[in-house]
Scaffold this active site. Structure first.
Site, PDB file in Angstrom:
ATOM      1  N   ASP A   1     -16.686 -75.946  44.175  1.00  0.00           N
ATOM      2  CA  ASP A   1     -15.382 -76.494  43.798  1.00  0.00           C
ATOM      3  C   ASP A   1     -15.492 -77.950  43.350  1.00  0.00           C
ATOM      4  O   ASP A   1     -14.884 -78.362  42.370  1.00  0.00           O
ATOM      5  CB  ASP A   1     -14.424 -76.444  44.995  1.00  0.00           C
ATOM      6  CG  ASP A   1     -13.952 -75.025  45.230  1.00  0.00           C
ATOM      7  OD1 ASP A   1     -14.596 -74.110  44.678  1.00  0.00           O
ATOM      8  OD2 ASP A   1     -12.967 -74.850  45.963  1.00  0.00           O
TER       9      ASP A   1
ATOM     10  N   LYS B   1       1.849 -46.032  31.162  1.00  0.00           N
ATOM     11  CA  LYS B   1       1.070 -46.748  32.179  1.00  0.00           C
ATOM     12  C   LYS B   1       0.682 -48.104  31.598  1.00  0.00           C
ATOM     13  O   LYS B   1      -0.196 -48.207  30.751  1.00  0.00           O
ATOM     14  CB  LYS B   1      -0.174 -45.955  32.565  1.00  0.00           C
ATOM     15  CG  LYS B   1      -0.975 -46.615  33.666  1.00  0.00           C
ATOM     16  CD  LYS B   1      -2.028 -45.668  34.200  1.00  0.00           C
ATOM     17  CE  LYS B   1      -2.789 -46.263  35.373  1.00  0.00           C
ATOM     18  NZ  LYS B   1      -3.541 -47.460  35.057  1.00  0.00           N
TER      19      LYS B   1
HETATM   20  S1  IVH Z   1       3.075 -45.674  40.150  1.00  0.00           S
HETATM   21  C1  IVH Z   1       2.121 -44.641  44.314  1.00  0.00           C
HETATM   22  N1  IVH Z   1       3.938 -46.113  37.740  1.00  0.00           N
HETATM   23  O1  IVH Z   1      -1.244 -48.067  37.566  1.00  0.00           O
HETATM   24  C2  IVH Z   1       2.320 -44.864  42.883  1.00  0.00           C
HETATM   25  N2  IVH Z   1       1.912 -47.165  38.398  1.00  0.00           N
HETATM   26  O2  IVH Z   1      -3.676 -46.661  38.796  1.00  0.00           O
HETATM   27  C3  IVH Z   1       1.444 -45.894  42.309  1.00  0.00           C
HETATM   28  N3  IVH Z   1       0.906 -48.608  36.718  1.00  0.00           N
HETATM   29  O3  IVH Z   1      -1.638 -49.734  40.626  1.00  0.00           O
HETATM   30  C4  IVH Z   1       1.826 -46.504  41.081  1.00  0.00           C
HETATM   31  N4  IVH Z   1       2.446 -48.308  35.168  1.00  0.00           N
HETATM   32  O4  IVH Z   1      -0.604 -51.005  38.686  1.00  0.00           O
HETATM   33  C5  IVH Z   1       2.980 -46.363  38.630  1.00  0.00           C
HETATM   34  N5  IVH Z   1       4.838 -46.423  35.647  1.00  0.00           N
HETATM   35  C6  IVH Z   1       3.893 -46.688  36.526  1.00  0.00           C
HETATM   36  C7  IVH Z   1       2.801 -47.556  36.246  1.00  0.00           C
HETATM   37  C8  IVH Z   1       1.816 -47.760  37.219  1.00  0.00           C
HETATM   38  C9  IVH Z   1       1.316 -48.923  35.480  1.00  0.00           C
HETATM   39  C10 IVH Z   1      -0.325 -49.104  37.370  1.00  0.00           C
HETATM   40  C11 IVH Z   1      -0.118 -49.701  38.742  1.00  0.00           C
HETATM   41  C12 IVH Z   1      -0.995 -48.926  39.677  1.00  0.00           C
HETATM   42  C13 IVH Z   1      -1.973 -48.310  38.741  1.00  0.00           C
HETATM   43  C14 IVH Z   1      -2.482 -47.019  39.326  1.00  0.00           C
END
Ligand code: IVH
Length: 674
Positions: free
Chosen positions: A35, A118
């Site tokens: 750091d 997603k």
């Molecule tokens: S649901 C228990 N919905 O994807 C349900 N996740 O690989 C968990 N993500 O950590 C998540 N869009 O960061 C959900 N419409 C969506 C999403 C989403 C992006 C991401 C989220 C999660 C990761 C899972």
């Protein structure tokens, strides 16, 4: 060169190293220097600007997200774990997903799915108490998140007051940075996701505020009064409360709709202002979601269907074999380096011998390569029109890299010959042993940060490690002198290794890498052994025999697993290695979550299919009410629940012999509802 130009050059060089250091810290979480040295460099750069203001035109120091983010955010336990999602890559995976759910719930109709892009960002959980934003957490390890409230509060799209919210409301969603905004800061980060992650982990929220972060909500954690029947209703309510909801969310049903939907979003993808890497499908009905529940890592009611990522063509230079931690031999194509989706690829998996034969893949072939997300690139097809006449069929090697013959086994469950060849020497094969080490240090095992696959390869070559216990007696003096290592990184490694010593029994059992013992089975076994002392009895031949017969009683543990445990512990080298590892560790007892319920202390077994629900759901329900599920009929059994559809006669007869209570499906519900 003029004096001015010289100074410009020095300044530019220093700025470049600052950017490099930032990248190491933000993206890899792996600081290269101390750091103090970092701060020194920043101070030096500031004094340059003070002295030679014209340097500002080259690169204004202020625009570099520079002040070091602290690793010391307070950790707070998530009220409900933040799970991850299992992945689907093709139509068949989605068919499987739907089938499994239909079977689990035992419903005849097609179920509605909430379809949500997603977003490839960083997940966060926002807590509101009496309508006020009280704190916000990063996902962390899923159980504990980092308190990044101040940084989340800089995001304009996140409401700070929601007058109509229930007393307690936790909103979960994705923090991201728009592609256009990313353009302005792209020399500091590899991609928008890293930029969002780096900004969210800044210690100084003033630095975060400079980055235009955005948010999409997709779910909830704790809520004091829930009124939703459907995921789609939940999204509308979140929108009413003021959260941004992705406009491409819809509700669909059939596989054809899933495929159409997929193609459509994929074609729109490049025009969107945010990165999406697939579509999340969630069972829309919340009651069904609750009935489905989760496995240890991910909910059963949701899946991420990833976009088939970029493809490219290249030439196979060679086909070699790789040895996995279970001795499985995987053929790998060495190809002329080619960029696929922004990443240079020079290896692609060929899966197994049958795959090579089916596609008739040969050295010298021009092939199509695909890379999907974080999975290993694979060879999709061969362009046979470009094949030379002189090309020869690939003959699969019959020896492991260690020289030992490799064989195909016959599966105990299917009685068919395995597609995979294996080297059966375990720790006696150097190539298998090295992979076992990689498994032991991995995230779901001992979780030693800084001891990744490449480091294990390096340490192995230098003879620093051979067995797991060697990890705990590393020669740090030697490591400090190695290229790429310094005082700070060695100190971090030492700490990470020391922290990994404390481990719970189920994690330990998983980490030693017995074939067929994954995380779920490791939990079942840990529930049986409870303490490491009891587990150690497996080292003793007589006790082992007795234990193994008892293992059949466990639901989920069958012949394949018992045989694998027996093989593992009958090998003297394995037992020596594991005993020595156990001496270095502090293994905690399995924490039995003693679910108190109507069925506490009752052992139940199910046979046959039921009318109202699947057997898996019946088991889950029994466990929720405190029961233990057995895998075979024994004196310990309290109830054998017999379903209408094809119950096993042998089990019923044995239960009758032992005077065990037999319950019909109806009686079983009575017992639950009593
Ligand atoms: S649901 C228990 N919905 O994807 C349900 N996740 O690989 C968990 N993500 O950590 C998540 N869009 O960061 C959900 N419409 C969506 C999403 C989403 C992006 C991401 C989220 C999660 C990761 C899972």
């Amino acid at each position: 060169m003029s004096e001015k130009e010289k100074i410009k050059k020095i300044y530019q060089k220093k700025i470049q190293s600052l950017i490099k250091l930032n990248k190491a810290y933000f993206q890899k979480d792996n600081p290269i220097i101390a750091d103090s040295e970092y701060d020194e460099l920043k101070k030096e750069l500031s004094s340059y600007i003070e002295k030679y203001p014209y340097l500002k035109q080259i690169k204004n120091l202020d625009t570099i997200v520079g002040s070091k983010p602290s690793k010391k955010f307070k950790k707070i336990k998530h009220t409900k774990p933040m799970l991850s999602l299992s992945n689907a890559f093709e139509k068949n995976d989605m068919i499987d997903f739907k089938k499994k759910i239909k079977n689990f719930l035992n419903v005849p109709t097609e179920l509605e799915l909430s379809s949500e892009p997603k977003i490839d960002g960083i997940s966060a959980s926002l807590r509101y108490e009496n309508g006020k934003f009280t704190y916000g957490l990063s996902r962390g390890d899923g159980l504990f998140g980092e308190d990044i409230t101040a940084n989340l509060a800089t995001i304009e799209e996140i409401p700070k007051n929601i007058p109509s919210a229930p007393n307690v409301l936790e909103v979960r969603g994705e923090v991201y940075i728009g592609k256009k905004d990313f353009e302005k800061i792209k020399d500091k980060f590899a991609n928008p996701r890293n930029a969002a992650g780096g900004s969210l982990r800044q210690k100084d929220s003033k630095e975060t505020k400079k980055i235009p972060l955005k948010f999409f909500a997709y779910g909830i954690g704790e809520i004091s009064s829930s009124i939703f029947k459907k995921q789609s209703e939940l999204l509308s309510q979140l929108k009413n409360w003021g959260f941004p909801i992705n406009s491409k969310c819809t509700v669909i049903k059939t596989i054809d709709e899933i495929q159409d939907n997929h193609r459509e979003l994929e074609s729109l993808r490049s025009n969107l202002d945010y990165d999406v890497d697939g579509i999340v499908y969630k069972i829309n009905n919340i009651t069904f979601q609750e009935r489905l529940g989760s496995t240890s890592n991910s909910p059963r009611w949701a899946i991420a269907y990833k976009f088939s990522s970029s493809k490219a063509s290249s030439k196979i230079k060679d086909i070699v074999i790789q040895v996995g931690r279970t001795g499985a031999i995987t053929p790998v194509a060495k190809i002329d380096p080619v960029t696929v989706g922004g990443v240079v690829i020079s290896n692609a998996t060929l899966h197994n011998e049958d795959e090579i034969n089916r596609k008739d893949i040969r050295v010298g072939d021009i092939v199509k390569i695909q890379r999907a997300g974080d999975v290993i690139p694979q060879v999709l097809s061969v362009d046979k029109s470009k094949r030379l006449k002189t090309s020869k069929k690939f003959i699969f090697p019959n020896k492991c890299l260690c020289g030992f013959p490799i064989k195909k086994e016959i599966s105990m469950t299917t009685k068919k010959t395995d597609a995979v060849r294996r080297c059966s020497r375990g720790y006696d094969c150097d190539f298998t042993a090295k992979e076992k080490l990689k498994h032991i240090v991995a995230k779901d095992s001992l979780d030693i940060e800084g001891l990744g696959k490449k480091v294990i390869d390096n340490f192995w070559d230098l003879n620093l490690v051979r067995t797991p216990a060697d990890i705990f007696r590393l020669n740090y003096k030697k490591i400090e002198g190695l290229e790429g290592w310094g005082k700070l990184s060695v100190k971090n490694l030492k700490n990470a290794i020391s922290n990994s010593k404390k481990i719970v029994l189920n994690r330990f059992i998983y980490s030693i890498g017995i074939r067929h013992i994954g995380q779920e089975n490791a939990k079942i076994l840990a529930g049986f052994f409870k303490t490491h002392k009891k587990f150690s009895e497996l080292f003793n031949l007589k006790k082992r025999r007795y234990i193994l017969t008892n293992l059949y009683d466990l639901d989920g543990i069958g012949e394949t697993q018992v045989k694998s445990i027996e093989d593992f512990f009958s090998n003297q080298k394995n037992t020596d290695i594991i005993q020595s590892l156990m001496n270095s560790l502090n293994i905690e007892d399995f924490q039995i979550i003693n679910k108190k319920g109507k069925l506490s202390n009752k052992n139940i077994m199910f046979t046959g299919g039921f009318n109202k629900m699947s057997r898996s759901e019946a088991k889950a329900l029994a466990e929720e009410n405190g029961a233990k599920i057995l895998g075979s009929v024994s004196k310990k059994l309290n109830y054998l629940v017999v379903g209408n559809s094809k119950p096993t006669k042998r089990k019923i007869e044995k239960a009758k012999e032992l005077n065990i209570n037999l319950l019909s499906e109806e009686k079983w519900y009575d017992l639950l509802n009593r």
